[in-house]
Design a protein around this motif. Structure first.
Motif, PDB file in Angstrom:
ATOM      1  N   ARG A  83       0.814  -1.218   0.000  1.00 51.64           N
ATOM      2  CA  ARG A  83       0.000   0.000   0.000  1.00 51.64           C
ATOM      3  C   ARG A  83       0.851   1.273   0.000  1.00 51.64           C
ATOM      4  O   ARG A  83       0.349   2.351   0.310  1.00 51.64           O
ATOM      5  N   TRP A  84       2.127   1.146  -0.349  1.00 49.50           N
ATOM      6  CA  TRP A  84       3.024   2.310  -0.266  1.00 49.50           C
ATOM      7  C   TRP A  84       4.078   2.187  -1.355  1.00 49.50           C
ATOM      8  O   TRP A  84       4.762   1.158  -1.452  1.00 49.50           O
ATOM      9  N   THR A  85       4.213   3.199  -2.180  1.00 55.39           N
ATOM     10  CA  THR A  85       5.243   3.197  -3.213  1.00 55.39           C
ATOM     11  C   THR A  85       6.194   4.366  -3.023  1.00 55.39           C
ATOM     12  O   THR A  85       5.763   5.504  -2.788  1.00 55.39           O
ATOM     13  N   PHE A  86       7.483   4.103  -3.118  1.00 57.11           N
ATOM     14  CA  PHE A  86       8.484   5.154  -2.965  1.00 57.11           C
ATOM     15  C   PHE A  86       8.661   5.880  -4.300  1.00 57.11           C
ATOM     16  O   PHE A  86       9.697   5.786  -4.979  1.00 57.11           O
ATOM     17  N   SER A  87       7.654   6.593  -4.678  1.00 56.23           N
ATOM     18  CA  SER A  87       7.628   7.344  -5.920  1.00 56.23           C
ATOM     19  C   SER A  87       6.502   8.378  -5.818  1.00 56.23           C
ATOM     20  O   SER A  87       5.599   8.224  -4.993  1.00 56.23           O
ATOM     21  N   PRO A  88       6.570   9.456  -6.610  1.00 56.49           N
ATOM     22  CA  PRO A  88       7.490   9.710  -7.726  1.00 56.49           C
ATOM     23  C   PRO A  88       8.799  10.346  -7.256  1.00 56.49           C
ATOM     24  O   PRO A  88       8.852  10.948  -6.181  1.00 56.49           O
ATOM     25  N   CYS A  89       9.825  10.208  -8.077  1.00 54.25           N
ATOM     26  CA  CYS A  89      11.095  10.874  -7.815  1.00 54.25           C
ATOM     27  C   CYS A  89      11.014  12.287  -8.396  1.00 54.25           C
ATOM     28  O   CYS A  89      10.793  12.459  -9.595  1.00 54.25           O
ATOM     29  N   LEU A  90      11.176  13.278  -7.533  1.00 57.12           N
ATOM     30  CA  LEU A  90      11.077  14.678  -7.946  1.00 57.12           C
ATOM     31  C   LEU A  90      12.455  15.331  -8.021  1.00 57.12           C
ATOM     32  O   LEU A  90      12.600  16.535  -7.798  1.00 57.12           O
ATOM     33  N   ALA A  91      13.466  14.529  -8.344  1.00 48.26           N
ATOM     34  CA  ALA A  91      14.812  15.073  -8.532  1.00 48.26           C
ATOM     35  C   ALA A  91      14.813  16.062  -9.684  1.00 48.26           C
ATOM     36  O   ALA A  91      14.060  15.920 -10.650  1.00 48.26           O
ATOM     37  N   VAL A  92      15.679  17.068  -9.567  1.00 46.20           N
ATOM     38  CA  VAL A  92      15.846  18.045 -10.648  1.00 46.20           C
ATOM     39  C   VAL A  92      17.313  17.962 -11.096  1.00 46.20           C
ATOM     40  O   VAL A  92      18.156  18.747 -10.647  1.00 46.20           O
ATOM     41  N   GLY A 138      19.696  15.533  -7.118  1.00 48.37           N
ATOM     42  CA  GLY A 138      20.028  15.800  -8.509  1.00 48.37           C
ATOM     43  C   GLY A 138      20.913  17.010  -8.722  1.00 48.37           C
ATOM     44  O   GLY A 138      21.299  17.308  -9.855  1.00 48.37           O
ATOM     45  N   GLY A 139      21.224  17.719  -7.645  1.00 48.60           N
ATOM     46  CA  GLY A 139      21.988  18.955  -7.814  1.00 48.60           C
ATOM     47  C   GLY A 139      23.382  18.933  -7.238  1.00 48.60           C
ATOM     48  O   GLY A 139      23.997  19.983  -7.039  1.00 48.60           O
ATOM     49  N   THR A 140      23.904  17.736  -6.959  1.00 49.00           N
ATOM     50  CA  THR A 140      25.207  17.653  -6.300  1.00 49.00           C
ATOM     51  C   THR A 140      26.348  18.113  -7.206  1.00 49.00           C
ATOM     52  O   THR A 140      26.273  18.038  -8.438  1.00 49.00           O
ATOM     53  N   GLN A 159      20.867  18.341 -12.535  1.00 43.73           N
ATOM     54  CA  GLN A 159      21.559  19.516 -13.060  1.00 43.73           C
ATOM     55  C   GLN A 159      22.899  19.174 -13.697  1.00 43.73           C
ATOM     56  O   GLN A 159      23.539  20.040 -14.286  1.00 43.73           O
ATOM     57  N   ASP A 160      23.317  17.944 -13.586  1.00 42.10           N
ATOM     58  CA  ASP A 160      24.607  17.528 -14.141  1.00 42.10           C
ATOM     59  C   ASP A 160      24.456  16.104 -14.663  1.00 42.10           C
ATOM     60  O   ASP A 160      24.184  15.177 -13.893  1.00 42.10           O
ATOM     61  N   GLU A 161      24.625  15.941 -15.986  1.00 36.22           N
ATOM     62  CA  GLU A 161      24.426  14.631 -16.601  1.00 36.22           C
ATOM     63  C   GLU A 161      25.400  13.573 -16.104  1.00 36.22           C
ATOM     64  O   GLU A 161      25.211  12.378 -16.344  1.00 36.22           O
ATOM     65  N   ARG A 162      26.444  13.991 -15.412  1.00 30.95           N
ATOM     66  CA  ARG A 162      27.391  13.008 -14.859  1.00 30.95           C
ATOM     67  C   ARG A 162      26.791  12.260 -13.668  1.00 30.95           C
ATOM     68  O   ARG A 162      27.347  11.237 -13.249  1.00 30.95           O
ATOM     69  N   TRP A 163      25.706  12.778 -13.143  1.00 34.24           N
ATOM     70  CA  TRP A 163      25.025  12.084 -12.054  1.00 34.24           C
ATOM     71  C   TRP A 163      24.466  10.776 -12.604  1.00 34.24           C
ATOM     72  O   TRP A 163      23.654  10.759 -13.527  1.00 34.24           O
ATOM     73  N   GLY A 164      24.866   9.665 -12.029  1.00 37.22           N
ATOM     74  CA  GLY A 164      24.493   8.361 -12.564  1.00 37.22           C
ATOM     75  C   GLY A 164      23.029   8.017 -12.459  1.00 37.22           C
ATOM     76  O   GLY A 164      22.575   7.032 -13.035  1.00 37.22           O
ATOM     77  N   ARG A 165      22.275   8.843 -11.739  1.00 40.22           N
ATOM     78  CA  ARG A 165      20.843   8.577 -11.565  1.00 40.22           C
ATOM     79  C   ARG A 165      19.991   9.650 -12.252  1.00 40.22           C
ATOM     80  O   ARG A 165      18.834   9.857 -11.900  1.00 40.22           O
ATOM     81  N   THR A 166      20.569  10.293 -13.251  1.00 42.17           N
ATOM     82  CA  THR A 166      19.842  11.331 -13.971  1.00 42.17           C
ATOM     83  C   THR A 166      18.518  10.812 -14.526  1.00 42.17           C
ATOM     84  O   THR A 166      17.519  11.532 -14.588  1.00 42.17           O
ATOM     85  N   ALA A 198      12.993  15.880 -15.619  1.00 47.30           N
ATOM     86  CA  ALA A 198      13.588  16.949 -16.423  1.00 47.30           C
ATOM     87  C   ALA A 198      14.511  17.775 -15.547  1.00 47.30           C
ATOM     88  O   ALA A 198      14.521  17.636 -14.321  1.00 47.30           O
ATOM     89  N   GLU A 199      15.277  18.675 -16.196  1.00 42.54           N
ATOM     90  CA  GLU A 199      16.135  19.579 -15.448  1.00 42.54           C
ATOM     91  C   GLU A 199      15.392  20.853 -15.048  1.00 42.54           C
ATOM     92  O   GLU A 199      15.924  21.682 -14.328  1.00 42.54           O
ATOM     93  N   ARG A 200      14.164  20.997 -15.535  1.00 41.65           N
ATOM     94  CA  ARG A 200      13.341  22.152 -15.207  1.00 41.65           C
ATOM     95  C   ARG A 200      12.348  21.794 -14.106  1.00 41.65           C
ATOM     96  O   ARG A 200      11.584  20.823 -14.222  1.00 41.65           O
ATOM     97  N   PRO A 201      12.337  22.557 -13.017  1.00 41.12           N
ATOM     98  CA  PRO A 201      11.459  22.222 -11.886  1.00 41.12           C
ATOM     99  C   PRO A 201       9.971  22.282 -12.212  1.00 41.12           C
ATOM    100  O   PRO A 201       9.181  21.561 -11.610  1.00 41.12           O
ATOM    101  N   ASP A 202       9.579  23.135 -13.159  1.00 40.00           N
ATOM    102  CA  ASP A 202       8.155  23.218 -13.501  1.00 40.00           C
ATOM    103  C   ASP A 202       7.678  21.934 -14.169  1.00 40.00           C
ATOM    104  O   ASP A 202       6.562  21.455 -13.908  1.00 40.00           O
ATOM    105  N   VAL A 203       8.525  21.347 -15.028  1.00 40.31           N
ATOM    106  CA  VAL A 203       8.170  20.080 -15.676  1.00 40.31           C
ATOM    107  C   VAL A 203       8.124  18.961 -14.643  1.00 40.31           C
ATOM    108  O   VAL A 203       7.215  18.121 -14.641  1.00 40.31           O
ATOM    109  N   VAL A 204       9.089  18.955 -13.735  1.00 43.02           N
ATOM    110  CA  VAL A 204       9.138  17.934 -12.688  1.00 43.02           C
ATOM    111  C   VAL A 204       7.875  17.983 -11.845  1.00 43.02           C
ATOM    112  O   VAL A 204       7.253  16.951 -11.565  1.00 43.02           O
TER     113      VAL A 204
END
Length: 326
Positions: A161-170, A223-225, A172-179, A184-190
């Motif tokens: 009865r519980w899902t760990f979602s949605p992920c609201l990461a934003v 997502g912003g590290t 900012q760096d494509e090197r992040w392995g969990r991009t 999206a990189e835009r908070p309004d789309v997220v």
């Protein structure tokens, strides 16, 4: 006559206690009444158990620990499937654990959760959706609504009865392995896509009148590290943090989701799960979040100091439930 009076007095007292003890189980009573009654009967051990989120893997070695430690919450972690990916295994495990929970003194049902991050993705023959990065590319919130709806139905079929979602990461760096976890990189789309997903989850009313609870994550700069380092440090002043990382959460649907998971990363050098300002002050007081905050996988132990001080720091910072793998 005195004996009869004494007996009647005892009976009345017993019946009164029995009635009082059942208030929290009575669906006709108000939520406030039921909560107050339940809290009045809980011991410190009961409360600690309800603040603990245990992983099924280690727990499955001795399910009687649910009774011993009054455990209130269980997750199916990354490798802790209950025997296979057929839904029957998961339903059996969920039902079995609930059976153990019914043996605990107050008989509080377990809250069981899992990472259903693109559908109920651990179960065969369920609907698999693209990861969030793919869903974000569609710019189609109706699609994420349908994803939430389908996911809720299929989770409930396995006793979850519980899902760990949605992920609201934003991201900012494509090197992040969990991009790929971010829409999206835009908070309004997220925010738009995440809100629609939660609405889809909330649209499902189960036969017993219950529902599945969403858990937007990971709060506090996910997502912003710097340089995209996973679990790294996000550097952001007040304005940047509010406009970029706080924005996706600032919506009534998200704030009414019941639970939010705090992030692994640090914010300006302070671990998010030990940061009272962003959890207590921003999320709970300013945004008005009334649900509970859960930590990520064994995050509490990453705080400096011994485990006792780690828990104390996290709980005082606003963490209400600790996810512990072992």
């Amino acid at each position: 006559m005195k004996q009869i009076a004494s007996i009647l007095t005892i009976v009345f007292i017993y019946c009164g206690l029995l009635t009082s003890a059942q208030i929290y189980k009575d669906p006709k009573r108000s939520i406030d009444e039921r909560v107050a009654d339940l809290m009045s009967q809980m011991t410190l051990e009961d409360k600690i158990g309800q603040m603990t989120l245990a992983d099924y893997g280690p727990l499955s070695k001795d399910l009687s620990d649910i009774v011993t430690y009054r455990i209130g919450n269980v997750l199916y972690g990354g490798d802790s499937d209950p025997g296979g990916n057929a839904y029957q295994f998961w339903s059996w495990a969920s039902d079995t654990m609930q059976g153990w929970a019914s043996k605990v003194n107050l008989q509080i049902p377990l809250l069981i959760g899992t990472d259903a991050v693109h559908g109920h993705n651990n179960i065969e023959n369920t609907v698999m959706f693209p990861h969030n990065i793919g869903m974000g590319c569609t710019r189609n919130p109706e699609l994420t609504f349908e994803e939430g709806r389908v996911t809720a139905v299929e989770l409930a079929a396995t006793g979850i009865r519980w899902t760990f979602s949605p992920c609201l990461a934003v991201p900012q760096d494509e090197r992040w392995g969990r991009t790929f976890e971010g829409y999206a990189e835009r908070p309004d789309v997220v925010r738009e896509m995440g809100v629609s997903y939660v609405k889809g989850i909330n649209s499902v009313i189960l036969p017993d009148g219950g529902s599945v609870m969403a858990c937007p994550k990971h709060f506090g700069g996910d997502g912003g590290t710097e340089k995209g380092v996973d679990r790294g440090n996000t550097i952001a002043d007040e304005q940047k943090f509010r406009e970029l990382f706080l924005y996706p959460y600032n919506d009534t649907t998200i704030l009414n989701s019941g639970s939010i998971m705090v992030s692994f990363n640090s914010l300006n050098g302070i671990p998010a799960f030990g940061n009272s300002y962003i959890i207590n002050d921003l999320l709970k007081k300013q945004l008005g979040f009334k649900g509970f905050v859960v930590s990520d996988w064994e995050a509490i132990g990453l705080l400096p100091g011994d485990y006792y001080s780690d828990v104390k720091t996290a709980v005082n910072a606003g963490v209400d439930m600790c996810m512990e793998a072992s």
